[in-house]
Design a protein around this motif. Structure first.
Motif, PDB file in Angstrom:
ATOM      1  N   ALA A   1      30.411 -41.426 -31.970  1.00 12.80           N
ATOM      2  CA  ALA A   1      30.385 -40.008 -33.106  1.00 12.80           C
ATOM      3  C   ALA A   1      28.827 -39.872 -32.597  1.00 12.80           C
ATOM      4  CB  ALA A   1      29.863 -40.221 -34.631  1.00 12.80           C
ATOM      5  N   ALA A   2      28.424 -41.262 -32.433  1.00  8.78           N
ATOM      6  CA  ALA A   2      26.041 -40.620 -31.736  1.00  8.78           C
ATOM      7  C   ALA A   2      26.220 -40.201 -30.037  1.00  8.78           C
ATOM      8  CB  ALA A   2      25.891 -42.003 -32.412  1.00  8.78           C
ATOM      9  N   ILE A   3      27.112 -41.016 -29.468  1.00  6.10           N
ATOM     10  CA  ILE A   3      27.761 -40.456 -27.963  1.00  6.10           C
ATOM     11  C   ILE A   3      27.723 -38.957 -28.478  1.00  6.10           C
ATOM     12  CG2 ILE A   3      28.197 -41.270 -26.161  1.00  6.10           C
ATOM     13  CD1 ILE A   3      28.259 -43.730 -26.923  1.00  6.10           C
ATOM     14  N   GLY A   4      28.584 -38.459 -28.679  1.00  3.72           N
ATOM     15  CA  GLY A   4      29.402 -37.763 -28.555  1.00  3.72           C
ATOM     16  C   GLY A   4      28.035 -35.975 -29.244  1.00  3.72           C
ATOM     17  N   ALA A   5      27.225 -36.901 -30.301  1.00  6.68           N
ATOM     18  CA  ALA A   5      26.080 -35.905 -31.490  1.00  6.68           C
ATOM     19  C   ALA A   5      25.376 -35.626 -29.799  1.00  6.68           C
ATOM     20  CB  ALA A   5      26.236 -36.349 -31.956  1.00  6.68           C
ATOM     21  N   GLY A   6      25.516 -36.741 -28.601  1.00 10.90           N
ATOM     22  CA  GLY A   6      24.614 -36.746 -28.146  1.00 10.90           C
ATOM     23  C   GLY A   6      22.977 -37.245 -27.933  1.00 10.90           C
ATOM     24  N   LEU A   7      22.909 -38.158 -29.094  1.00 12.04           N
ATOM     25  CA  LEU A   7      21.482 -38.644 -29.579  1.00 12.04           C
ATOM     26  C   LEU A   7      21.717 -39.876 -28.687  1.00 12.04           C
ATOM     27  CD1 LEU A   7      22.656 -39.717 -33.023  1.00 12.04           C
ATOM     28  CD2 LEU A   7      21.655 -37.582 -32.478  1.00 12.04           C
TER      29      LEU A   7
ATOM     30  N   PRO B   1      11.593 -34.685 -29.338  1.00 14.53           N
ATOM     31  CA  PRO B   1      11.923 -35.812 -27.655  1.00 14.53           C
ATOM     32  C   PRO B   1      13.745 -34.826 -26.565  1.00 14.53           C
ATOM     33  CG  PRO B   1      11.570 -37.300 -28.021  1.00 14.53           C
ATOM     34  CD  PRO B   1      10.897 -36.199 -29.049  1.00 14.53           C
ATOM     35  N   VAL B   2      14.587 -35.517 -28.233  1.00 14.51           N
ATOM     36  CA  VAL B   2      15.383 -35.309 -28.018  1.00 14.51           C
ATOM     37  C   VAL B   2      16.686 -33.952 -27.784  1.00 14.51           C
ATOM     38  CG1 VAL B   2      17.883 -36.387 -28.723  1.00 14.51           C
ATOM     39  CG2 VAL B   2      15.527 -37.683 -28.524  1.00 14.51           C
ATOM     40  N   ALA B   3      17.487 -33.565 -27.209  1.00  9.40           N
ATOM     41  CA  ALA B   3      17.944 -32.060 -26.932  1.00  9.40           C
ATOM     42  C   ALA B   3      18.393 -31.740 -28.445  1.00  9.40           C
ATOM     43  CB  ALA B   3      18.536 -31.891 -25.986  1.00  9.40           C
ATOM     44  N   ALA B   4      19.880 -32.933 -28.768  1.00 14.57           N
ATOM     45  CA  ALA B   4      20.092 -33.121 -30.323  1.00 14.57           C
ATOM     46  C   ALA B   4      19.800 -32.441 -31.186  1.00 14.57           C
ATOM     47  CB  ALA B   4      21.310 -34.124 -29.855  1.00 14.57           C
ATOM     48  N   TYR B   5      18.280 -32.942 -31.534  1.00 16.42           N
ATOM     49  CA  TYR B   5      17.690 -33.202 -32.297  1.00 16.42           C
ATOM     50  C   TYR B   5      17.681 -31.849 -32.437  1.00 16.42           C
ATOM     51  CZ  TYR B   5      18.143 -37.860 -33.855  1.00 16.42           C
ATOM     52  OH  TYR B   5      19.126 -39.178 -34.214  1.00 16.42           O
ATOM     53  N   ARG B   6      16.580 -31.537 -31.327  1.00 13.19           N
ATOM     54  CA  ARG B   6      16.042 -30.240 -31.127  1.00 13.19           C
ATOM     55  C   ARG B   6      17.050 -28.714 -31.788  1.00 13.19           C
ATOM     56  NH1 ARG B   6      15.017 -29.888 -25.575  1.00 13.19           N
ATOM     57  NH2 ARG B   6      13.371 -31.668 -24.845  1.00 13.19           N
ATOM     58  N   ARG B   7      18.020 -28.914 -31.244  1.00 18.05           N
ATOM     59  CA  ARG B   7      18.704 -27.485 -31.509  1.00 18.05           C
ATOM     60  C   ARG B   7      20.025 -27.904 -33.225  1.00 18.05           C
ATOM     61  NH1 ARG B   7      21.491 -29.009 -26.365  1.00 18.05           N
ATOM     62  NH2 ARG B   7      22.982 -30.386 -27.613  1.00 18.05           N
TER      63      ARG B   7
ATOM     64  N   GLU C   1      20.915 -45.121 -26.231  1.00 20.39           N
ATOM     65  CA  GLU C   1      20.488 -45.675 -25.059  1.00 20.39           C
ATOM     66  C   GLU C   1      18.753 -46.602 -25.427  1.00 20.39           C
ATOM     67  OE1 GLU C   1      20.989 -43.013 -24.354  1.00 20.39           O
ATOM     68  OE2 GLU C   1      19.609 -42.483 -23.275  1.00 20.39           O
ATOM     69  N   GLU C   2      18.423 -45.353 -26.228  1.00 17.61           N
ATOM     70  CA  GLU C   2      17.117 -46.425 -26.291  1.00 17.61           C
ATOM     71  C   GLU C   2      16.837 -47.128 -27.512  1.00 17.61           C
ATOM     72  OE1 GLU C   2      15.110 -42.487 -25.985  1.00 17.61           O
ATOM     73  OE2 GLU C   2      15.701 -41.185 -24.247  1.00 17.61           O
ATOM     74  N   ALA C   3      15.106 -47.689 -27.328  1.00 18.48           N
ATOM     75  CA  ALA C   3      14.729 -48.148 -28.345  1.00 18.48           C
ATOM     76  C   ALA C   3      14.113 -47.396 -28.873  1.00 18.48           C
ATOM     77  CB  ALA C   3      14.333 -49.451 -27.337  1.00 18.48           C
ATOM     78  N   GLN C   4      15.129 -47.016 -29.877  1.00 19.12           N
ATOM     79  CA  GLN C   4      14.554 -45.882 -30.526  1.00 19.12           C
ATOM     80  C   GLN C   4      16.088 -45.537 -31.424  1.00 19.12           C
ATOM     81  OE1 GLN C   4      13.251 -42.194 -29.416  1.00 19.12           O
ATOM     82  NE2 GLN C   4      11.312 -42.709 -30.088  1.00 19.12           N
ATOM     83  N   GLY C   5      15.554 -46.452 -33.227  1.00 17.75           N
ATOM     84  CA  GLY C   5      16.633 -46.128 -34.272  1.00 17.75           C
ATOM     85  C   GLY C   5      17.750 -44.444 -34.048  1.00 17.75           C
ATOM     86  N   SER C   6      19.264 -44.551 -34.021  1.00 15.94           N
ATOM     87  CA  SER C   6      19.130 -43.422 -34.220  1.00 15.94           C
ATOM     88  C   SER C   6      20.384 -43.279 -35.885  1.00 15.94           C
ATOM     89  CB  SER C   6      20.545 -42.664 -33.275  1.00 15.94           C
ATOM     90  OG  SER C   6      19.406 -42.522 -31.937  1.00 15.94           O
ATOM     91  N   MET C   7      20.363 -42.797 -36.841  1.00 15.77           N
ATOM     92  CA  MET C   7      21.213 -42.652 -37.442  1.00 15.77           C
ATOM     93  C   MET C   7      22.432 -42.553 -37.750  1.00 15.77           C
ATOM     94  SD  MET C   7      20.150 -43.287 -41.486  1.00 15.77           S
ATOM     95  CE  MET C   7      21.416 -43.240 -42.644  1.00 15.77           C
ATOM     96  N   VAL C   8      23.580 -41.908 -38.035  1.00 13.98           N
ATOM     97  CA  VAL C   8      24.263 -42.073 -38.006  1.00 13.98           C
ATOM     98  C   VAL C   8      24.831 -41.520 -38.788  1.00 13.98           C
ATOM     99  CG1 VAL C   8      25.630 -42.431 -35.998  1.00 13.98           C
ATOM    100  CG2 VAL C   8      26.778 -40.270 -35.972  1.00 13.98           C
ATOM    101  N   VAL C   9      25.610 -40.857 -39.536  1.00 14.70           N
ATOM    102  CA  VAL C   9      26.932 -40.267 -40.799  1.00 14.70           C
ATOM    103  C   VAL C   9      28.425 -39.879 -40.363  1.00 14.70           C
ATOM    104  CG1 VAL C   9      26.832 -40.016 -42.934  1.00 14.70           C
ATOM    105  CG2 VAL C   9      25.229 -40.392 -42.186  1.00 14.70           C
TER     106      VAL C   9
END
Lengths: 345, 344
Positions: free
Chosen positions: A145-151, B59-65, A154-162
């Protein structure tokens, strides 16, 4: 060896084998199939044959005569009926391959709930293999889901997906192509429908079917008060009189009905935030969390979660197909040997 | 408010940047950036950035949109319009694969699929069969024919290898048959062709070698009459040797067959007094001789017996087999064509 030969005539598939809907993404062609995960089985003596799969079978749900049963072979994100799932997958895989020359034997990537057990994963894998897949990869749903949402997974940053699906809701914090924290609760779109059915029975004394409950959810369901008031006319069987009755529901009532289920999701999100390492929590506080899955289409759900957590919440574009699209992108990465995305079975 | 909004979108939808659209709408509604930031749970700097189309903060496009859509939804304007404007400016940089609409594939016809499968199977089996047939025919023609003129090496029992050259020219093939009676220790060596000097023949475990002259005439004639050397028939060899009846069982078969093999292919000599068409096959079905021969010519053919011969105009042809004349008249049919087998 013959499978390999047939593989030349098959395309790689990413399958979001969901409780409610099954989506198939084909490399280079995008989402090619989006059908309900429903199979209608016809019983003739001892013979069980597939009468319909997908949309056709869903129309039969709750409307079948004695010799046909419409089954949803997936329950809570995992396989409830192995053989029927296999037949359903086989049907879908055939359907996305126009060529009838050879039985297709594609490489398949299937999404699994992150809290599913080894046995459940093995069942999904074997089911896909039984449906003719040459090779089966598994990926955890929130990762897809995260890849599909464009998050930026691969970066060293936290992304949260529900990811709120039909049977389960998956909450995950992802960093460096890996799941740092994940939680899966067996609450999803189906539970919304059940909540609405229960509400209508309690307050109107009427029984409504699954399909009607789903229609109510889609048309007037909302998660946060204050939006415009919507109404819908529904018909159900009155329990006291025993005859079908028509009545009107509005969005406040729908909100009331969904309150408890939504509360479970909010609690799980909060619990995930509590459990996350502080660096990742700060990333998430900065950028917010992303909603995917069919549940994200519930009106004002983002507002509810944003209000409850104090974080920015965004709904992914095209949230229904996020998982399948993400799986497709992961499939492309398999060839670049980025195997860390994939889950072990 | 909605009037203003409508005018705004109509006038500016095409050229306005997403930030302008959002800022205009916010000002129309009398909201401050801080209020918007609070409701969206974003930092005010991010909201300012969105309005100025400066996305350094995001910086991340997904968040921007996502933020743009959330902002548009908060203001109650068309989020798709804002996204389109954003895409007009930035779209090319971050084009994602567009999701193609769901296109249900048509149900494959079962019958057709089976038919195709069946036909394919039949074609494949047919091709495999043809390949097999071709391969086998190639194998059979490709077999190396037994060349008749190769020297034949014989290992004799006394250990001296002897090479026998098949006879050349006019001389017919020779045949040396030795049979040894173990009891009497006598070696018999027979030369069939009187014109030929007797070839050395080795036999017997004792290494004894006797000349043809040591054998009596009766033995010699017996050998001439009954011997079919290349047939390797040791019984006949025994008879030819005229050894004692009981001793026949004790005959050294190995020595006898070695001698028989050494005899080599048989020779047919043809001389044509009249024109004739002749064809000869040997035991291997090799056509060893064929052609229309003119009167007065002669020919010679070698091969492994038995031979199948077809000789046209048989009365005008003389045939010699192993040096002996063969009477063609008894084979010739009413049309004067002789079809018969020799050397059986």
């Amino acid at each position: 060896m013959f499978k390999r030969l047939r593989g030349l005539f098959s395309s790689d598939l990413s399958i979001d084998l969901g409780t409610a809907n099954t989506l198939i993404y084909v490399r280079g062609r995008g989402i090619v199939l989006d059908e309900p995960s429903v199979v209608a089985i016809r019983q003739q003596g001892n013979m069980r044959t597939v009468a319909a799969v997908g949309i056709d079978a869903k129309r039969m749900l709750g409307r079948t005569p004695g010799n046909i049963t419409a089954i949803r072979p997936m329950k809570d994100g995992v396989i409830a009926d192995f053989t029927v799932t296999e037949q359903m997958l086989q049907h879908f895989i055939r359907k996305v391959h126009q060529s009838t020359f050879l039985t297709p034997s594609p490489r398949v990537l299937v999404c699994v709930p992150c809290m599913s057990t080894q046995v459940e994963r093995r069942a999904i894998k074997e089911s896909a293999e039984g449906a003719g897949a040459r090779e089966v990869f598994l990926i955890e749903e929130p990762m897809a889901a995260a890849i599909g949402a464009g998050l930026p997974v691969e970066e060293a940053q936290g992304s949260m997906v529900v990811d709120i699906g039909g049977g389960t809701s998956e909450i995950a914090i992802i960093s460096l192509n890996g799941v740092v924290y994940s939680e899966s609760i067996r609450v999803g779109g189906d539970r919304f429908d059940e909540a609405i059915t229960a509400y209508v029975r309690r307050h109107y004394g009427s029984l409504i079917g699954e399909a009607t409950a789903e229609r109510i959810k889609e048309e007037i369901g909302c998660a946060y008060p204050g939006g415009e008031l919507r109404e819908i006319d529904v018909r159900g069987r009155n329990l006291a009189e025993g005859i079908p009755r028509s009545f009107t529901l509005n969005s406040h009532e729908a909100l009331d009905a969904l309150q408890e289920t939504l509360g479970a999701i909010v609690t799980a999100v909060k619990s995930a935030l509590e459990q996350s390492p502080p660096e990742l929590a700060s990333d998430i506080a900065e950028r917010g969390l992303v909603l995917t899955g069919g549940g994200a289409l519930l009106r004002d759900l983002d507002k509810l979660i944003s209000e409850e957590t104090g974080l920015p919440v965004i709904v992914a574009e095209d949230p229904l197909t996020c998982v399948a699209r993400g799986g497709g992108k992961a499939l492309e990465m398999i060839d670049q040997h980025t195997f860390e995305l994939l889950s072990s079975d | 408010m909605s009037d203003m909004h409508d005018n705004d979108t109509v006038d500016t939808a095409r050229q306005a940047s997403p930030g302008d659209m959002l800022r205009n709408e916010r000002e129309n509604q009398g909201l401050s950036v801080e209020e918007v930031a609070t409701s969206l749970n974003l930092r005010p700097a991010v909201v300012y950035g969105l309005e100025k189309d400066d996305y350094e903060q995001v910086p991340v496009a997904a968040y921007r949109r996502g933020y743009l859509r959330a902002y548009a939804r908060l203001l109650g304007i068309d989020e798709q319009g804002v996204l389109d404007a954003y895409r007009d400016i930035n779209g090319s940089i971050e084009t994602e694969r567009r999701v193609t609409p769901v296109k249900p594939a048509k149900q494959p016809s079962r019958l057709g699929a089976w038919l195709v499968k069946l036909v394919t199977l039949v074609v494949i089996v047919g091709l495999a069969g043809l390949t097999l047939v071709w391969w086998q025919s190639r194998e059979s023609t490709g077999l190396p024919g037994l060349s008749d003129n190769e020297p034949v090496a014989v290992d004799t029992l006394d250990g001296t290898p002897v090479t026998e050259e098949p006879a050349e020219g006019d001389t017919s093939g020779t045949d040396a048959t030795g049979a040894n009676s173990a009891g009497s220790d006598t070696a018999v060596e027979t030369a069939i062709d009187e014109e030929m000097p007797p070839l050395p023949a080795e036999d017997s475990e004792m290494g004894l070698t006797d000349d043809a002259s040591t054998t009596d005439a009766g033995q010699s004639s017996a050998a001439t009459a009954g011997d079919q050397p290349t047939g390797g028939d040791s019984e006949q060899s025994d008879v030819a040797a005229n050894t004692a009846e009981n001793a026949a069982e004790d005959t050294d078969n190995a020595a006898a067959s070695t001698q028989a093999d050494a005899a080599g292919p048989d020779v047919l000599e043809l001389s044509f007094n009249e024109q004739s068409w002749t064809e000869i096959f040997d035991a291997n079905d090799d056509r060893i001789f064929v052609g229309l021969q003119s009167a007065g010519s002669s020919a010679r053919a070698e091969g492994v017996p038995p031979f199948r011969l077809t000789i046209g105009n048989a009365s005008g042809v003389e045939l010699r087999y192993q040096g002996k004349p063969v009477d063609l008249d008894e084979y010739a049919g009413s049309n004067n064509v002789a079809r018969f087998s020799l050397g059986e």
